[in-house]
Design a protein around this motif. Structure first.
Motif, mmCIF file in Angstrom:
data_model
loop_
_atom_site.group_PDB
_atom_site.id
_atom_site.type_symbol
_atom_site.label_atom_id
_atom_site.label_comp_id
_atom_site.label_asym_id
_atom_site.label_seq_id
_atom_site.Cartn_x
_atom_site.Cartn_y
_atom_site.Cartn_z
ATOM 1 N N THR A 125 35.342 45.884 40.698
ATOM 2 C CA THR A 125 36.165 46.379 39.593
ATOM 3 C C THR A 125 37.114 45.296 39.092
ATOM 4 O OG1 THR A 125 36.070 48.592 40.575
ATOM 5 C CG2 THR A 125 37.713 48.230 38.858
ATOM 6 N N SER A 126 37.645 44.493 39.998
ATOM 7 C CA SER A 126 38.526 43.397 39.581
ATOM 8 C C SER A 126 37.769 42.357 38.770
ATOM 9 C CB SER A 126 39.171 42.737 40.811
ATOM 10 O OG SER A 126 38.223 41.984 41.547
ATOM 11 N N ILE A 127 36.487 42.140 39.103
ATOM 12 C CA ILE A 127 35.671 41.207 38.319
ATOM 13 C C ILE A 127 35.476 41.740 36.902
ATOM 14 C CG2 ILE A 127 33.343 40.233 38.091
ATOM 15 C CD1 ILE A 127 33.250 40.075 41.152
ATOM 16 N N LEU A 128 35.239 43.055 36.796
ATOM 17 C CA LEU A 128 35.090 43.652 35.465
ATOM 18 C C LEU A 128 36.351 43.482 34.631
ATOM 19 C CD1 LEU A 128 33.275 47.021 36.325
ATOM 20 C CD2 LEU A 128 32.252 44.903 35.469
ATOM 21 N N LEU A 129 37.499 43.512 35.283
ATOM 22 C CA LEU A 129 38.764 43.418 34.566
ATOM 23 C C LEU A 129 39.169 41.983 34.252
ATOM 24 C CD1 LEU A 129 40.722 46.151 36.535
ATOM 25 C CD2 LEU A 129 40.299 46.187 34.070
ATOM 26 N N THR A 130 38.630 41.023 34.987
ATOM 27 C CA THR A 130 39.067 39.630 34.820
ATOM 28 C C THR A 130 37.955 38.677 34.394
ATOM 29 O OG1 THR A 130 38.683 39.154 37.173
ATOM 30 C CG2 THR A 130 40.874 39.937 36.557
ATOM 31 N N GLY A 131 36.702 39.114 34.450
ATOM 32 C CA GLY A 131 35.586 38.217 34.159
ATOM 33 C C GLY A 131 35.481 37.837 32.689
ATOM 34 N N ARG A 132 35.051 36.614 32.449
ATOM 35 C CA ARG A 132 34.901 36.119 31.078
ATOM 36 C C ARG A 132 33.778 36.838 30.350
ATOM 37 N NH1 ARG A 132 31.656 31.985 28.848
ATOM 38 N NH2 ARG A 132 32.532 31.090 26.946
ATOM 39 N N ASP A 133 32.639 37.002 31.006
ATOM 40 C CA ASP A 133 31.492 37.637 30.350
ATOM 41 C C ASP A 133 31.750 39.126 30.098
ATOM 42 O OD1 ASP A 133 30.127 35.261 30.365
ATOM 43 O OD2 ASP A 133 29.128 35.658 32.276
ATOM 44 N N GLU A 134 32.555 39.749 30.977
ATOM 45 C CA GLU A 134 32.814 41.173 30.828
ATOM 46 C C GLU A 134 33.929 41.475 29.827
ATOM 47 O OE1 GLU A 134 30.956 40.257 34.684
ATOM 48 O OE2 GLU A 134 32.755 39.515 33.658
ATOM 49 N N ALA A 135 34.759 40.481 29.526
ATOM 50 C CA ALA A 135 35.965 40.717 28.727
ATOM 51 C C ALA A 135 35.659 41.322 27.361
ATOM 52 C CB ALA A 135 36.739 39.405 28.564
ATOM 53 N N LYS A 136 34.599 40.833 26.707
ATOM 54 C CA LYS A 136 34.311 41.306 25.348
ATOM 55 C C LYS A 136 33.950 42.783 25.327
ATOM 56 C CE LYS A 136 29.645 39.276 25.571
ATOM 57 N NZ LYS A 136 29.846 38.587 26.870
ATOM 58 N N GLU A 137 33.147 43.219 26.312
ATOM 59 C CA GLU A 137 32.741 44.630 26.297
ATOM 60 C C GLU A 137 33.877 45.537 26.750
ATOM 61 O OE1 GLU A 137 29.123 47.288 28.146
ATOM 62 O OE2 GLU A 137 28.712 45.364 27.190
ATOM 63 N N VAL A 138 34.684 45.064 27.692
ATOM 64 C CA VAL A 138 35.839 45.853 28.127
ATOM 65 C C VAL A 138 36.760 46.141 26.948
ATOM 66 C CG1 VAL A 138 37.951 45.770 29.507
ATOM 67 C CG2 VAL A 138 35.773 45.096 30.529
ATOM 68 N N LEU B 118 37.739 49.830 27.749
ATOM 69 C CA LEU B 118 37.525 50.242 29.135
ATOM 70 C C LEU B 118 38.668 49.860 30.068
ATOM 71 C CD1 LEU B 118 33.775 49.195 29.523
ATOM 72 C CD2 LEU B 118 34.674 51.493 29.142
ATOM 73 N N SER B 119 39.641 49.114 29.571
ATOM 74 C CA SER B 119 40.654 48.564 30.469
ATOM 75 C C SER B 119 41.409 49.653 31.229
ATOM 76 C CB SER B 119 41.640 47.696 29.688
ATOM 77 O OG SER B 119 42.247 48.435 28.648
ATOM 78 N N ARG B 120 41.795 50.736 30.541
ATOM 79 C CA ARG B 120 42.562 51.789 31.199
ATOM 80 C C ARG B 120 41.734 52.496 32.266
ATOM 81 N NH1 ARG B 120 47.221 51.649 32.257
ATOM 82 N NH2 ARG B 120 46.363 52.036 34.299
ATOM 83 N N VAL B 121 40.478 52.803 31.929
ATOM 84 C CA VAL B 121 39.599 53.498 32.876
ATOM 85 C C VAL B 121 39.363 52.641 34.112
ATOM 86 C CG1 VAL B 121 37.280 54.428 33.226
ATOM 87 C CG2 VAL B 121 38.468 54.818 31.064
ATOM 88 N N LEU B 122 39.091 51.359 33.890
ATOM 89 C CA LEU B 122 38.827 50.462 35.014
ATOM 90 C C LEU B 122 40.090 50.227 35.834
ATOM 91 C CD1 LEU B 122 36.437 47.890 33.296
ATOM 92 C CD2 LEU B 122 35.830 49.663 34.943
ATOM 93 N N ARG B 123 41.243 50.112 35.151
ATOM 94 C CA ARG B 123 42.503 49.961 35.879
ATOM 95 C C ARG B 123 42.769 51.178 36.758
ATOM 96 N NH1 ARG B 123 47.181 47.407 35.080
ATOM 97 N NH2 ARG B 123 47.758 48.767 36.820
ATOM 98 N N ASP B 124 42.521 52.362 36.224
ATOM 99 C CA ASP B 124 42.715 53.582 37.017
ATOM 100 C C ASP B 124 41.794 53.584 38.231
ATOM 101 O OD1 ASP B 124 44.632 54.428 35.251
ATOM 102 O OD2 ASP B 124 43.310 55.791 34.145
ATOM 103 N N ARG B 125 40.553 53.159 38.013
ATOM 104 C CA ARG B 125 39.602 53.092 39.133
ATOM 105 C C ARG B 125 40.081 52.101 40.189
ATOM 106 N NH1 ARG B 125 34.392 53.793 40.877
ATOM 107 N NH2 ARG B 125 33.418 52.009 41.883
ATOM 108 N N PHE B 126 40.558 50.940 39.730
ATOM 109 C CA PHE B 126 41.055 49.912 40.643
ATOM 110 C C PHE B 126 42.253 50.449 41.428
ATOM 111 C CE2 PHE B 126 43.771 46.296 41.702
ATOM 112 C CZ PHE B 126 42.862 45.418 42.280
ATOM 113 N N ASP B 127 43.188 51.098 40.731
ATOM 114 C CA ASP B 127 44.381 51.630 41.392
ATOM 115 C C ASP B 127 44.017 52.724 42.390
ATOM 116 O OD1 ASP B 127 45.940 49.913 39.941
ATOM 117 O OD2 ASP B 127 46.491 51.378 38.414
ATOM 118 N N THR B 128 43.059 53.564 42.038
ATOM 119 C CA THR B 128 42.628 54.631 42.944
ATOM 120 C C THR B 128 42.035 54.049 44.228
ATOM 121 O OG1 THR B 128 42.192 56.137 41.101
ATOM 122 C CG2 THR B 128 41.115 56.630 43.202
ATOM 123 N N LEU B 129 41.159 53.057 44.064
ATOM 124 C CA LEU B 129 40.549 52.417 45.229
ATOM 125 C C LEU B 129 41.610 51.753 46.099
ATOM 126 C CD1 LEU B 129 37.422 50.863 43.494
ATOM 127 C CD2 LEU B 129 37.388 52.649 45.246
#
Length: 585
Positions: A195-208, A213-224
């Motif tokens: 999940t941290s890669i999805l939030l910080t990765g260069r290739d993933e940044a454009k789709e996030v 998706l940033s809020r959803v992924l952040r919530d997932r990261f915080d939950t984990l």
């Protein structure tokens, strides 16, 4: 010990020597304290007492300074030894992870163990090294201090030794708790890392950003993370209970030792100087015993992780692919007969009962809908997956009877999800045959054959330009340009069989046309197995195999398959309908 000695024999020997020297110095410090106290008591009784006191103080100061210097040197050498041991463990781990059969990477259990041992390889050997060194040093120091203390009164020694037993017993329970906790957290930590890669990765940044998706992924990261902290809190409470019991029991024994020392002084069995030195010795020895039990705990706890790592290495070694030892094999015909394969953890086969044939100089195509088994079959032909049943023969010889690595050396594979190496254009192409001499002419010829020479030569440093924006001086490429580079890598390998999985998925229509019209000329007598969803790209193939649900349902040339009016003809017409008038289809 074997691991440490093998990785850094000479530095480790120096560490042992320094530890023994340091232990001797500690014992001498106790004796020096006694001399100092004795000199203080008798300072006014004789003319020589003052001089002896000065010498005793100077000696104590020199011993203290020497101990500090040795400790500093030990820290530096210990760090080097730890890194050497970690390197040795990394070498073992990487040897396995790069040689293990590709099908193992389809198993989540394998990834869990790989992640756990990867972390262990980085940290635990260093801790074990320090633990071994600590045990040697503490044991040697304890022996020296014990002998010194026993010279004052033997009664004090067994009490101090007993003070370390409770901590030693409870620490083993703590270590097992730590290991079990880490095993239970392996997959949640992997999910959090992903999940941290999805939030910080260069290739993933454009789709996030495009999908918000940033809020959803952040919530997932915080939950984990919150769940991990909750589990950690519970785990630490359990460890703390054992630790408190061990430390309190040890402290009670140590207190009894000090009371015994007071009792001996009150009875006049120790002089003032001896009592002061004994008090210092008791405190030093208690500290060394604590250090000894702590080092033993470190070795035991880290040993659990290294045992896990060693078990992983031993198990995976039995399943690892053999190293490449053969040269590329020229062939007249490759045949796949009755091939079946099931991915680990699945019940239904990915392919079953497949038969195909590839002759020298032919272009053979695999077509079919998504999930039909095309890529799986290509990996099997390339020797990346073992067959569950069936046989692959090269000129009538079972591939399993060929010298190890023959099939892979004889095959060049470029998959649709090829790797974009963040390295120079030259290396991206030359990786097609690693270990071979990087020939300028061959690199350029492969690039020209794949249509990549033009844009590579226009880069700031030509073929030596890093193909990434991650590093200074680098340039990124478009998807189509990257695909040309990947194709050039396959051509550079110069293998008799080339497997191309969706080689034109990122190419524009003109580039796709140029690639396939020149494919036979580029192959120069080599064979090609081409996977494609675009039927227009494979219509000139010598033979086309149509796959569905893991089996071959049709085979023949384009014209033959169109005459049959089966699945191929239906799919071809569906694609053609998007470009031609209805009455032309």
């Amino acid at each position: 010990m074997s691991l440490v000695v093998t990785a850094a024999r000479r530095p480790f020997c120096w560490l042992l020597a320094l530890q023994l020297t340091g232990a001797a110095l500690l014992a001498l410090q106790v004796v020096s304290v006694q001399w100092v106290l004795g000199g203080i008591v008798h300072a006014g009784t004789s003319s020589t007492a003052g001089g002896q006191l000065v010498l005793a103080v100077i000696g104590l100061a020199l011993l203290t300074a020497s101990t500090a210097v040795i400790s500093s040197i030990q820290g530096s050498i210990g760090r080097y030894v730890g890194e050497s041991v970690a390197r040795a463990m990394w070498q073992r781990l990487l040897d396995i992870s790069t040689r293990v059969g590709l099908q193992r990477f389809e198993s989540p259990d394998f990834f869990d163990r790989l992640e756990r041992v990867r972390t262990s390889a980085l940290t635990r050997p260093f801790l074990v090294t320090n633990g071994v060194i600590g045990v040697v040093g503490s044991a040697a120091a304890s022996i020296g201090l014990a002998v010194t203390l026993a010279s004052f009164n033997p009664l004090l020694l067994p009490l101090l030794v007993l003070s370390g037993v409770p901590v030693l017993l409870t620490s083993r329970h703590e270590s097992r708790l730590e290991f079990n906790f880490n095993v239970s957290q392996t997959q949640p930590l992997r999910q959090r890392a992903y999940t941290s890669i999805l939030l910080t990765g260069r290739d993933e940044a454009k789709e996030v950003r495009a999908f918000g998706l940033s809020r959803v992924l952040r919530d997932r990261f915080d939950t984990l993370y919150s769940q991990n902290l909750s589990d950690l809190r519970t785990h630490l409470k359990r460890r703390a209970r054992f630790n408190v019991v061990g430390q309190l029991t040890s402290a009670a024994v140590l207190g009894a030792t000090l009371l015994a020392l007071v009792w001996l002084i009150a009875r006049g069995q120790l002089s003032i100087a001896a009592a002061g030195a004994a008090l210092v010795a008791v405190r030093m020895l208690a500290s060394q015993i604590q250090g000894l039990t702590g080092s033993i705990q470190t070795i035991f706890e880290s040993g659990l992780f290294i045992d896990d790592l060693q078990e992983f290495i031993d198990v995976e070694s039995t399943e690892s692919d053999l190293p490449v030892t053969a040269a590329p094999l020229s062939f007249r015909e490759v045949e796949v007969n009755g091939a079946s394969f099931t991915y680990p953890g699945r019940t239904s086969p990915a392919i079953t009962g497949v038969n195909i044939r590839i002759r020298k100089g032919e272009v053979v195509a695999l077509v079919g809908e998504n999930g039909s088994g095309k890529t799986t079959l290509a990996k099997i032909v390339a020797g990346l997956y073992p067959l569950d049943s069936g046989v692959i023969t090269w000129d009538g010889i079972d591939a399993e009877r060929l010298p190890p690595g023959t099939v892979r050396e004889s095959t060049a594979v470029i998959f649709q999800d090829f790797v974009r190496y963040a390295l120079s254009g030259r290396l991206n192409i030359a990786f097609g045959r690693p270990g071979a001499e990087d020939e300028e002419a061959r690199v350029r010829f492969a690039a020209e054959s794949a249509g990549a020479s033009g844009f590579l030569e226009s880069l700031p440093y030509g073929y030596n330009t890093p193909l990434t924006r991650l590093f200074e001086g680098g340039r990124d490429l478009s998807g189509g340009q990257w695909q040309r580079v990947a194709i050039a890598r396959a051509f550079y390998r110069d293998a008799p069989l080339v497997v191309l999985d969706e080689p034109s998925s990122a190419l524009d229509p003109r580039a796709e046309y140029d690639l396939f019209t020149s494919l036979r000329q580029t192959l120069e007598g080599r064979s090609a197995l081409v996977i494609s969803h675009r039927f227009s790209t494979v219509r000139n193939a010598d033979r086309i195999y149509v796959m569905a649900e893991g089996t071959i349902i049709e085979a023949g040339t384009h014209d033959e398959l169109m005459e049959q009016g089966g699945s191929y003809a239906e799919l071809f017409r569906l694609q053609a309908a998007a470009y031609l008038p209805d009455d032309a289809v």
